[in-house]
Enzyme design. Structure first.
Site, mmCIF file in Angstrom:
data_model
loop_
_atom_site.group_PDB
_atom_site.id
_atom_site.type_symbol
_atom_site.label_atom_id
_atom_site.label_comp_id
_atom_site.label_asym_id
_atom_site.label_seq_id
_atom_site.Cartn_x
_atom_site.Cartn_y
_atom_site.Cartn_z
ATOM 1 N N VAL A 257 0.842 -1.212 0.000
ATOM 2 C CA VAL A 257 0.000 0.000 0.000
ATOM 3 C C VAL A 257 0.869 1.251 0.000
ATOM 4 C CG1 VAL A 257 -1.622 1.329 1.405
ATOM 5 C CG2 VAL A 257 -1.985 -1.098 1.051
ATOM 6 N N ALA A 258 1.965 1.207 0.808
ATOM 7 C CA ALA A 258 2.809 2.393 0.895
ATOM 8 C C ALA A 258 3.597 2.617 -0.391
ATOM 9 C CB ALA A 258 3.759 2.255 2.071
ATOM 10 N N GLU A 262 -0.167 4.806 -6.109
ATOM 11 C CA GLU A 262 -1.519 4.873 -6.672
ATOM 12 C C GLU A 262 -1.989 6.320 -6.825
ATOM 13 O OE1 GLU A 262 -0.871 3.801 -3.583
ATOM 14 O OE2 GLU A 262 -1.917 5.323 -2.426
ATOM 15 N N ASP A 304 -2.760 36.786 -34.259
ATOM 16 C CA ASP A 304 -3.395 37.865 -35.016
ATOM 17 C C ASP A 304 -2.755 39.168 -34.593
ATOM 18 O OD1 ASP A 304 -5.227 36.353 -36.282
ATOM 19 O OD2 ASP A 304 -6.831 36.680 -34.837
ATOM 20 N N ASP A 591 -10.217 34.701 -34.397
ATOM 21 C CA ASP A 591 -11.437 35.242 -33.819
ATOM 22 C C ASP A 591 -12.661 35.029 -34.705
ATOM 23 O OD1 ASP A 591 -10.462 37.005 -35.676
ATOM 24 O OD2 ASP A 591 -10.107 38.642 -34.274
ATOM 25 N N ASP A 595 -11.924 31.269 -39.026
ATOM 26 C CA ASP A 595 -10.659 30.847 -38.430
ATOM 27 C C ASP A 595 -10.749 29.472 -37.772
ATOM 28 O OD1 ASP A 595 -9.428 33.170 -39.171
ATOM 29 O OD2 ASP A 595 -9.784 34.190 -37.263
ATOM 30 N N ASN A 657 9.332 6.044 -2.579
ATOM 31 C CA ASN A 657 8.760 4.701 -2.522
ATOM 32 C C ASN A 657 9.829 3.643 -2.758
ATOM 33 O OD1 ASN A 657 6.449 6.038 -2.132
ATOM 34 N ND2 ASN A 657 5.334 5.200 -3.862
ATOM 35 N N GLU A 660 11.627 3.128 0.410
ATOM 36 C CA GLU A 660 10.869 2.331 1.373
ATOM 37 C C GLU A 660 10.973 0.839 1.044
ATOM 38 O OE1 GLU A 660 6.907 4.001 1.152
ATOM 39 O OE2 GLU A 660 7.713 5.979 1.643
ATOM 40 N N ASN A 685 4.066 6.506 4.856
ATOM 41 C CA ASN A 685 3.249 6.799 3.684
ATOM 42 C C ASN A 685 2.368 8.018 3.941
ATOM 43 O OD1 ASN A 685 2.274 6.223 1.111
ATOM 44 N ND2 ASN A 685 0.488 5.162 1.934
ATOM 45 N N THR A 688 4.649 11.392 4.508
ATOM 46 C CA THR A 688 5.505 11.958 3.457
ATOM 47 C C THR A 688 4.890 11.982 2.062
ATOM 48 O OG1 THR A 688 6.528 9.837 3.033
ATOM 49 C CG2 THR A 688 7.610 11.253 4.650
ATOM 50 N N ASP A 689 3.954 11.085 1.781
ATOM 51 C CA ASP A 689 3.460 11.004 0.402
ATOM 52 C C ASP A 689 2.440 12.076 0.058
ATOM 53 O OD1 ASP A 689 5.018 8.967 -0.291
ATOM 54 O OD2 ASP A 689 3.416 7.628 -0.985
HETATM 55 P P1 ATP Z 1 -5.927 40.453 -37.762
HETATM 56 O O1 ATP Z 1 -6.047 39.126 -38.419
HETATM 57 O O2 ATP Z 1 -4.614 40.801 -37.247
HETATM 58 O O3 ATP Z 1 -7.029 40.735 -36.812
HETATM 59 P P2 ATP Z 1 -6.942 42.507 -39.363
HETATM 60 O O4 ATP Z 1 -7.976 42.755 -38.363
HETATM 61 O O5 ATP Z 1 -6.115 43.677 -39.756
HETATM 62 O O6 ATP Z 1 -5.983 41.415 -39.001
HETATM 63 P P3 ATP Z 1 -8.990 42.021 -41.231
HETATM 64 O O7 ATP Z 1 -9.969 42.379 -40.189
HETATM 65 O O8 ATP Z 1 -9.205 40.848 -42.078
HETATM 66 O O9 ATP Z 1 -7.588 41.847 -40.637
HETATM 67 O O10 ATP Z 1 -8.807 43.313 -42.147
HETATM 68 C C1 ATP Z 1 -8.080 43.275 -43.339
HETATM 69 C C2 ATP Z 1 -8.292 44.556 -44.110
HETATM 70 O O11 ATP Z 1 -9.666 44.689 -44.412
HETATM 71 C C3 ATP Z 1 -7.916 45.815 -43.330
HETATM 72 O O12 ATP Z 1 -6.583 46.176 -43.580
HETATM 73 C C4 ATP Z 1 -8.857 46.838 -43.908
HETATM 74 O O13 ATP Z 1 -8.317 47.434 -45.061
HETATM 75 C C5 ATP Z 1 -10.073 46.025 -44.304
HETATM 76 N N1 ATP Z 1 -11.114 46.109 -43.279
HETATM 77 C C6 ATP Z 1 -10.996 45.812 -41.972
HETATM 78 N N2 ATP Z 1 -12.156 45.976 -41.332
HETATM 79 C C7 ATP Z 1 -13.046 46.388 -42.252
HETATM 80 C C8 ATP Z 1 -14.427 46.710 -42.218
HETATM 81 N N3 ATP Z 1 -15.128 46.646 -41.101
HETATM 82 N N4 ATP Z 1 -15.016 47.094 -43.364
HETATM 83 C C9 ATP Z 1 -14.317 47.133 -44.506
HETATM 84 N N5 ATP Z 1 -13.023 46.858 -44.604
HETATM 85 C C10 ATP Z 1 -12.375 46.479 -43.499
#
Ligand code: ATP
Length: 848
Positions: A257-258, A262, A304, A591, A595, A657, A660, A685, A688-689
């Protein structure tokens, strides 16, 4: 249809609460929690513990009552300790789950509020945008080019267009918004939704097993057999020598056991869970426990730019129009009604009607709010313009197209306004609006504009161009062609101050920081250079370049690239794959809804807590609560710390262990009297364990943890000399314990005193060794004891326990010990301390 005003008012809080009481929470069937009583009893659900209990009861019946009761008490205390550990782990994982629970945006009391999806109720108005997971069943009340993925319900993975028509106006819980925007009014919640009918599809936080824990479990099984074998030998030899059968059996079982580690997999879970809550304090929410291990191996962090490396606090700094650049802070911008219209109309910024201050009332994409803040005064009547009602049609912004278009009806006339990346717009423009007049856009002029944009980008500005044209939608003409170019806004988004330091920490830790952005090459380069992510422009690669090369070429090119600019989400997937092929462990942020594939493909998918969509959050293994790059680096540090702590307590537990087992084994093969009684083995056991091992699990990071290269993912937890360390140190603990026992016998002490010497030496060697385990490279002299107060408390507790059983007459009777004299303590300290001392001196000299 509901009136706009009524829509944006939503339910009142009081009404929502009343309805919540009536209709219940918006939850699918709750998973039953394991009750604490079951957790408690499961502590004893171990074969060896049952054997020990049986052996104890038998020996108790045969006379050794005090022994038997004490052993049972020890088993129960051990069980309570195990219960506390497991219960706390359960609780903190539970808390994490509720943090990762989905939220949604609703109108309540006339304001937009972010609430937990489970608090939604009938009649709530939910705001849906691309990437959102629909949190309840509802009916569309407002809709802008909404496309929804309903594959979870229908199995068909084609996006479904939604509209205010009859059938298409229903949205269902669990489906995701692929494109567009809309408002829905909740019609069903919880188990009454369509999803409720198929509740087995419930998407929970995945409870994957940690690979390390699995490996340790299988190692544990091997160790069980070895331990059982040795214990059998010890028992058999004892019996052969004519010792009492029952006593020998109890001894063998106690030793088993000691010695059987486990608790190892359980402590791994505890330290992973504790690590996860430490990470949360540093703003990283881990969704999948195994990610903690992988984090420590990260060799590439693809991040990003906007919001992660930069602050996402956007302000328009320069504007290009009428053939020149205006610096907004230094001069007054001349009136340009078309530019102002384009930037304000072609804009999805929302307005919080409950807020008095106009600037504070604006919320949405910071790029867009920055434009509104500069241009709305020229247009005036902001609220009216911001409401979607006069928008006839729109194509929302999407990071692959890098553009957004709307058609707006003003005074009966429809105009199309477009904004987006300058080069994307310029290629669609045939005319230009300058000084109030429309002129032909010559090739020369285009080139001139491009060079102005390049100059702005070189100053780290994010550039958005604007264009317009009379709407020809009905004639079926391509909306985004033959446009009239108006101008460009250059937006500054300063880097986050803490990122530069985080990049440096990455470098020292052998991790490559990589910037991936949709922004212009020059803007990306300017910011990356400021942050020390890259030094030269040839370390920057664009989406266009990626587009024309094969995966194989990309594979060799990513090695030298530090910045990927003007990329689309689809490129991200190729980039992750290329890095992975180069044997990297990749952490990748994302985001937007597009993606998700790249995030899934990455070893560590990282999503954004503030700006991220539900889809990316669900695909990710970690959420950054503050969207900050520095948080990823902090999480990597925690990941490394946790792994090194796991190594620390594996080293500690196994060498102790081994010590021991070896003490007992050597004694039995050399035909010596048994150096420890069963009850004493169980005491070791207990003392210290448990506590010291857990305290090692929360050891703070080694000061040079971020100065080492990342470890290989396939690396065994015993690599880099850990096995040797365990073997050597474990053997020495065993030999020293036996020697102190023999010295006792040699000096003519009685058996109990000699055993007390052995027992104390064994406990003290382990308690000294626990400090050695705090560092693999530094000696005990260099470790700052007080940096882990838990360990100091644990060790003091164990020493106190030892003293109690030596000096409290009632206990010393039960544990068959004697009160050691100072001279005898010197023997104990000599045998327990010398090895540590020699080892430390050796390490000290080696490191110096
Ligand atoms: P990341 O991936 O670092 O967030 P980002 O935000 O710069 O990059 P996007 O949001 O794809 O990338 O933007 C790319 C390009 O699109 C920008 O450089 C801009 O010229 C244009 N853009 C960004 N936001 C808008 C928007 N709301 N309306 C129209 N064009 C936009």
């Amino acid at each position: 249809m509901i009136q706009e005003k009524e829509l944006v008012r939503g339910l009142s809080t009081a009404e929502a609460e009343r309805r919540l009481k009536t209709f219940g929470l918006n939850e699918l069937s709750h998973k039953k929690r394991v009750s604490p009583i079951i957790i408690f009893f499961s502590q004893f659900n171990d074969f060896m513990v049952w054997v020990l209990m049986t052996a104890t009861v038998i020996s108790g019946l045969m006379g050794e009552k005090a022994d038997a009761i004490t052993i049972l008490i020890i088993i129960i205390i051990n069980g309570i300790l195990g219960f506390i550990q497991e219960f706390k782990t359960e609780k903190s994982l539970e808390a994490l789950k509720s943090l990762a629970a989905p939220t949604c945006k609703v109108y309540r009391d006339g304001n937009v509020q972010v609430i937990s999806a489970k608090n939604l109720t009938l009649g709530d108005i939910i705001i849906l945008e691309s990437g959102d997971r629909v949190p309840a069943d509802g009916e569309l009340v407002q809709c802008n080019s909404l496309m929804v993925d309903e594959s979870l319900l229908t199995g068909e993975s084609v996006g479904v267009n939604k509209g205010l028509g009859k059938k298409e106006s229903n949205l269902y819980m669990g489906t995701t918004v692929l494109k567009g925007k809309g408002l829905i009014k909740v019609t069903q919640v919880g188990m009454k939704t369509e999803m409720g009918n198929i509740a087995n599809l419930l998407q929970n936080i995945e409870e994957e097993k940690s690979p390390l824990k699995e490996r340790l479990e299988s190692l544990g099984k091997v160790l069980v057999f070895i331990c059982l074998g040795i214990c059998a030998v010890v028992t058999a030899l004892g019996i052969l020598r004519g010792n009492d059968l029952a006593e020998m059996f109890l001894l063998g079982v106690s030793l088993a056991v000691a010695a059987i580690p486990e608790g190892l997999p359980a402590i791994v879970t505890v330290s992973l869970a504790l690590g996860v809550s430490r990470m949360l304090k540093r703003n990283a929410l881990v969704r999948k426990l195994p990610a903690v291990e992988t984090l420590g191996c990260t060799s590439v962090i693809c991040s990003d730019k906007t919001g992660t490396l930069t602050q996402n606090k956007m302000t328009v700094k320069e504007v290009y129009m009428n053939e020149r650049i205006y610096n907004v802070n230094q001069e007054k911008l001349p009136s340009n009604p078309m530019l102002a219209r384009a930037f304000v109309f072609c804009n999805d910024t929302n307005y919080n009607f409950g807020e008095k201050d106009v600037e504070k009332a604006l919320y949405g994409d910071p790029t867009e709010t920055a434009l509104i803040k500069l241009f709305f005064r020229e247009i005036g009547a902001l609220r009216g313009f911001l409401s979607m009602s006069h928008r006839v049609y729109d194509i929302p912004f999407d990071s692959s197209r890098k553009m957004m278009s709307v058609i707006v009806k003003e005074n009966g006339k429809e105009t199309c306004y477009i904004k987006g990346a300058p080069e994307r717009l310029l290629e669609r423009c045939s005319h230009i609006y300058e000084e109030g007049k429309v002129k032909t856009l010559t090739y020369q002029k285009k080139k001139q504009i491009i060079s102005f944009v390049e100059a702005m980008s070189n100053r780290a500005l994010r550039c958005l161009a604007a264009a317009y044209k009379d709407s020809n939608l009905e004639r079926g003409e391509d909306l985004e062609k033959n446009l009239i170019f108006i101008g460009v806004a250059g937006i500054i988004d300063p880097p986050r101050p803490e990122v530069k330091d985080a990049v440096l920490r990455c470098r020292l830790a052998g991790i490559k920081p990589i910037m991936i952005t949709g922004d212009h090459k020059n803007t990306a380069y300017a910011i990356a250079k400021e942050l020390n992510i890259c030094n030269t422009i040839d370390q920057v690669m664009t989406g266009e370049e990626i587009e024309v090369i094969s995966d194989k070429e990309l594979f060799s090119k990513v090695q030298k690239t530090r910045v990927f600019a003007r990329v689309s989400p689809s490129h991200k997937l190729r980039i992750v794959k290329a890095f992975k092929k180069n044997s990297n462990i990749v952490a990748m942020t994302g985001d937007g809804v597009n993606d998700a594939p790249a995030i899934k493909e990455a070893d560590i998918g990282v999503s954004m807590g503030v700006s991220g969509t539900d889809v990316t959050k669900e695909a990710s293994s970690m959420i950054l609560m503050d969207d900050n790059f520095a948080t990823i680096v902090a999480a990597v540090e925690e990941g490394r710390t946790i792994y090194s702590n796991i190594r620390k307590f594996i080293r500690y537990l196994l060498s102790c262990n081994l010590g021991e087992v070896l003490t007992m084994f050597l004694a039995s093969i050399f035909y010596l009297p048994t150096p420890l009684a069963p009850i004493q083995i169980l005491f070791v056991n207990l003392a210290t364990d448990g506590l010291p091992a857990i305290a090692l699990g929360v050891d703070p990071a080694d000061k040079d943890i971020m100065k080492q290269k990342p470890r290989e993912k396939t690396e065994s937890v015993f690599s880099r000399g850990l096995t040797e360390k365990i073997m050597v140190r474990g053997s020495l603990i065993g030999v020293c314990t036996l020697l102190s026992f023999l010295v006792g016998i040699h000096f003519g002490f009685d058996l109990n005193t000699s055993r007390t010497l052995a027992l104390s030496t064994l406990v003290m060697s382990q308690l000294i060794h626990v400090f050695e385990c705090r560092s693999e490279r530094h000696s005990i002299f260099e470790i700052k004891f007080l940096t882990n107060p838990y360990l100091v408390i644990a060790v003091c507790t164990s020493i106190t326990m030892l003293c109690l059983i030596l000096y409290v007459p009632f206990l010393s009777k039960i544990f068959h010990t004697t009160a050691l004299t100072i001279g005898q303590w010197l023997i104990v300290l000599f045998f327990s301390g010398t090895i540590a001392l020699i080892n430390s001196v050796y390490l000290y000299i080696k490191v110096k």
